[in-house]
Design an enzyme around this catalytic site. Sequence first.
Site, PDB file in Angstrom:
ATOM      1  N   GLY A 502       5.428   1.925  -7.469  1.00  0.00           N
ATOM      2  CA  GLY A 502       4.145   1.865  -8.169  1.00  0.00           C
ATOM      3  C   GLY A 502       3.249   3.027  -7.833  1.00  0.00           C
ATOM      4  O   GLY A 502       2.024   2.896  -7.861  1.00  0.00           O
ATOM      5  N   HIS A 503       3.836   4.181  -7.532  1.00  0.00           N
ATOM      6  CA  HIS A 503       3.083   5.355  -7.085  1.00  0.00           C
ATOM      7  C   HIS A 503       3.339   6.563  -7.988  1.00  0.00           C
ATOM      8  O   HIS A 503       3.928   7.560  -7.552  1.00  0.00           O
ATOM      9  CB  HIS A 503       3.452   5.715  -5.644  1.00  0.00           C
ATOM     10  CG  HIS A 503       3.205   4.640  -4.648  1.00  0.00           C
ATOM     11  ND1 HIS A 503       3.809   4.609  -3.402  1.00  0.00           N
ATOM     12  CD2 HIS A 503       2.411   3.542  -4.705  1.00  0.00           C
ATOM     13  CE1 HIS A 503       3.392   3.537  -2.742  1.00  0.00           C
ATOM     14  NE2 HIS A 503       2.550   2.878  -3.509  1.00  0.00           N
ATOM     15  N   PRO A 504       2.932   6.545  -9.253  1.00  0.00           N
ATOM     16  CA  PRO A 504       3.101   7.739 -10.097  1.00  0.00           C
ATOM     17  C   PRO A 504       2.314   8.918  -9.531  1.00  0.00           C
ATOM     18  O   PRO A 504       1.118   8.802  -9.258  1.00  0.00           O
ATOM     19  CB  PRO A 504       2.536   7.299 -11.457  1.00  0.00           C
ATOM     20  CG  PRO A 504       2.574   5.808 -11.437  1.00  0.00           C
ATOM     21  CD  PRO A 504       2.324   5.432 -10.005  1.00  0.00           C
TER      22      PRO A 504
END
Length: 566
Positions: A502-504
Amino acid sequence: MDNPYDVVIVGAGVAGALCACQVKQSRPDARVLLLDAGDNALDAQERGKFVAAYQISPLKNVPSPYDDLLNNKLGYAPSSDGTGNKEVMNRYYDEAGPDLYKSGFQRMVGGSTWAWRGNTPRFLPNDFQLRTRYGIGEDWPLTYDELEPYYARAEAELGVSGNREEWDPALTPRSTDFPMPGIAPSYGDQLVRKALDGICPIEGVPVTVLTTPQARNSREYQGRSACQGNSSCIPVCPSGAKYDASVHLRRARDELGVELRTACVAVRLEPGSGSAAPTVVFRDWATVDKAEERVTGTHVVLALNAVETPKLWLLSGLDNSSDQVGRNLMDHLANEVVGLFGQPLFPFRGPQSILSVETFRDGAFRSDKGGFRITIGNDGWGRTESPGTTLDRDMWDAEAQKIKVFGTALQQQIADRVTRMVRIGYSTEQLPDPANRVTLSDKKDALGVPRPRISYRIDDYSKRTLAFGDSVARGIWKHLQDTAGATEVAAPEAGLSYNGAGHPMGTMRMGTDPTRSVVDAHGRSHAHPHLWVIGSSVFPTGGTANPTLTLAALTLRSAEALASAL
């Protein structure tokens, strides 16, 4: 043309909210507008609705608390296609492969901070100098020491709990204490930490268990309560003890006089004459005709994420002479090894993760394979198996279509299993790869706007890093088997197995060379001097730390430069 605003900020997540507050505090007379595609409220009543939706949802994940938001139902958010079906994120992305990009986001006022876990370790000093130190990746146009004062300010703004003596100076040298002490380890955390005390180094690296810094109150702070231990940080904190961007949005709107407009989806930027800022063209999906509207500002700030920012830039035909817009999309590839401890740990009491191992984040090995963080889960088996899945499996014989155990026997069986669940998770470094990119799809969303097309591959460096993380996690588990009676290891399947963290990150790289980067070290566009980009999209590399604290520190630095430019 006269500009009605001094600053127009597109995106009301943590970066946009922080930027608005900092600019207004520095320049009280500045006219600041925040535009966001979401339309949710920011008060306790809205949080209560999210919690109520989560409680009755059969799936306890993102975006279950937010399914009833109108933009989700109507298809103006990535979690829905507008047909009433609850869509996974990869249905919004047009995936070009060869691998799946597995990390998404929430398009709502306050952004994904409603649903994040809240972990806020800093980047390590060497994370800013990968090319210089290890001959790989890219160097940042600033150092850890230059960013350190802004890290301290960001921790104060978000309300980060942590124990300085565990981090300073060996990992991240600090100029200040944390705003509050670290979250107290749960009963199960204490048992696991004790069992790992004295573990031999793995591949020559010591295994040291630390308290993870978190944007979660260990005492009352900013008018918010201490953590109540609900263990649902992802996807929603019931009490508000975990920071989310509604904190700064309320401050900006209610105390500082920032104008906040919601349900407004930016569809393109129209270039201004000369060096003037572009005009922001948006559509208010809450109106009957959803017609295009325009707004101008002396400066425009893009505070969207690493997927939506390059998409909007490319839709607008803005300068891309560097050919870097949309490139170098990154994430932290993650997985977990799970099993049963030798005695009950009673997980799900407290945040989902409190303790971590940070010693594998840096070392000479990074020339060949990346670093990674390890978390000791306080959430049972995390993604691998929820308690609900355990119940279904133990109670129901799917093949025979009948109940196989119930009553007291079922209770005892579940109690023995769920109370001993423990998870060793690892989240790994991914290098920037220009082939990993965001472009425009010919598929469109409910407003007729092209969706992002994602080209993504897991390169050999990342594969070696995943294998390294798996090997260390298995080594830790072997120690727990030998010393604490742990059993039943469930590890990732053979082959390429990973989850998104969940870390673009990446896609709008910062740098000093306009031919190799999109923005400068303050987030200011090389080609459009009145256009700024903030958030994790400007990261040249991703390191191993959760990105929110670093993007917050960079935002404070950018907002300072923006205020000076007004």
